[in-house]
Design a protein around this motif. Sequence first.
Motif, PDB file in Angstrom:
ATOM      1  N   GLU A  71       0.839  -1.204   0.000  1.00 12.70           N
ATOM      2  CA  GLU A  71       0.000   0.000   0.000  1.00 12.70           C
ATOM      3  C   GLU A  71       0.875   1.256   0.000  1.00 12.70           C
ATOM      4  OE1 GLU A  71      -3.554   2.108   2.637  1.00 12.70           O
ATOM      5  OE2 GLU A  71      -2.691   0.229   3.312  1.00 12.70           O
ATOM      6  N   GLU A  72       1.921   1.243   0.809  1.00  7.53           N
ATOM      7  CA  GLU A  72       2.836   2.386   0.880  1.00  7.53           C
ATOM      8  C   GLU A  72       3.564   2.579  -0.455  1.00  7.53           C
ATOM      9  OE1 GLU A  72       6.376   3.088   3.817  1.00  7.53           O
ATOM     10  OE2 GLU A  72       4.482   3.176   4.929  1.00  7.53           O
ATOM     11  N   HIS A  73       3.960   1.489  -1.088  1.00  7.70           N
ATOM     12  CA  HIS A  73       4.650   1.592  -2.383  1.00  7.70           C
ATOM     13  C   HIS A  73       3.723   2.131  -3.470  1.00  7.70           C
ATOM     14  CE1 HIS A  73       8.575   0.126  -1.395  1.00  7.70           C
ATOM     15  NE2 HIS A  73       8.065  -0.914  -0.761  1.00  7.70           N
ATOM     16  N   GLU A  74       2.455   1.767  -3.424  1.00  5.95           N
ATOM     17  CA  GLU A  74       1.501   2.302  -4.400  1.00  5.95           C
ATOM     18  C   GLU A  74       1.340   3.812  -4.213  1.00  5.95           C
ATOM     19  OE1 GLU A  74      -2.189   0.117  -4.285  1.00  5.95           O
ATOM     20  OE2 GLU A  74      -1.157  -1.782  -4.646  1.00  5.95           O
TER      21      GLU A  74
ATOM     22  N   LYS B  44       1.442   5.186   4.688  1.00 11.48           N
ATOM     23  CA  LYS B  44       0.037   4.857   4.434  1.00 11.48           C
ATOM     24  C   LYS B  44      -0.800   5.620   5.451  1.00 11.48           C
ATOM     25  CE  LYS B  44       0.093   0.532   7.016  1.00 11.48           C
ATOM     26  NZ  LYS B  44      -0.209  -0.884   6.949  1.00 11.48           N
ATOM     27  N   PRO B  45      -2.113   5.637   5.313  1.00 16.59           N
ATOM     28  CA  PRO B  45      -2.954   6.480   6.180  1.00 16.59           C
ATOM     29  C   PRO B  45      -2.727   6.293   7.682  1.00 16.59           C
ATOM     30  CG  PRO B  45      -4.243   5.716   4.339  1.00 16.59           C
ATOM     31  CD  PRO B  45      -2.912   5.008   4.245  1.00 16.59           C
TER      32      PRO B  45
ATOM     33  N   ALA C 293       3.890  12.510   3.492  1.00 15.15           N
ATOM     34  CA  ALA C 293       2.797  12.527   2.520  1.00 15.15           C
ATOM     35  C   ALA C 293       2.103  11.168   2.538  1.00 15.15           C
ATOM     36  CB  ALA C 293       3.335  12.831   1.130  1.00 15.15           C
ATOM     37  N   ARG C 294       0.797  11.227   2.610  1.00 16.11           N
ATOM     38  CA  ARG C 294      -0.026  10.017   2.570  1.00 16.11           C
ATOM     39  C   ARG C 294      -0.797   9.932   1.254  1.00 16.11           C
ATOM     40  NH1 ARG C 294       0.329   8.320   7.829  1.00 16.11           N
ATOM     41  NH2 ARG C 294       0.952   9.941   9.288  1.00 16.11           N
TER      42      ARG C 294
END
Length: 115
Positions: free
Chosen positions: A5-8, A68-69, A94-95
């Motif tokens: 998710e973080e990589h996306e 991520k969030p 940054a999220r």
Amino acid sequence: MNKREEHEIQDNIQIEVSKHDCHIFRTNTGRVEKKEGGWFDAGPPAGFPDLTGFKHSDGKIFFIEVKKPTGRARDAQRQFHYMLTNHNIIHGIARSPEDALKIIDEELVGYGYKS
């Protein structure tokens, strides 16, 4: 932790920021096992942000830590944040691509970090 998710989010930030009159680069890190034993840590120092770039308009450099969030900064990342803050360098967490563009456009120092 779901690093995918973080990589996306990171990929989307890179795409949007590169369309925004900026250059942006991903910071690569890793560990390599040495033939003689032990480990070699490749890349920048601990806590170095995920993305680094500069604005074409004025050459100002910026650093973006991607989370991520629900992600939180690690101790080493907070220490790097304090150093950047002491030198008034544009940086933040940054999220989303919108967060990254806000940091860059408004030249924010420490966006998203909590004391």
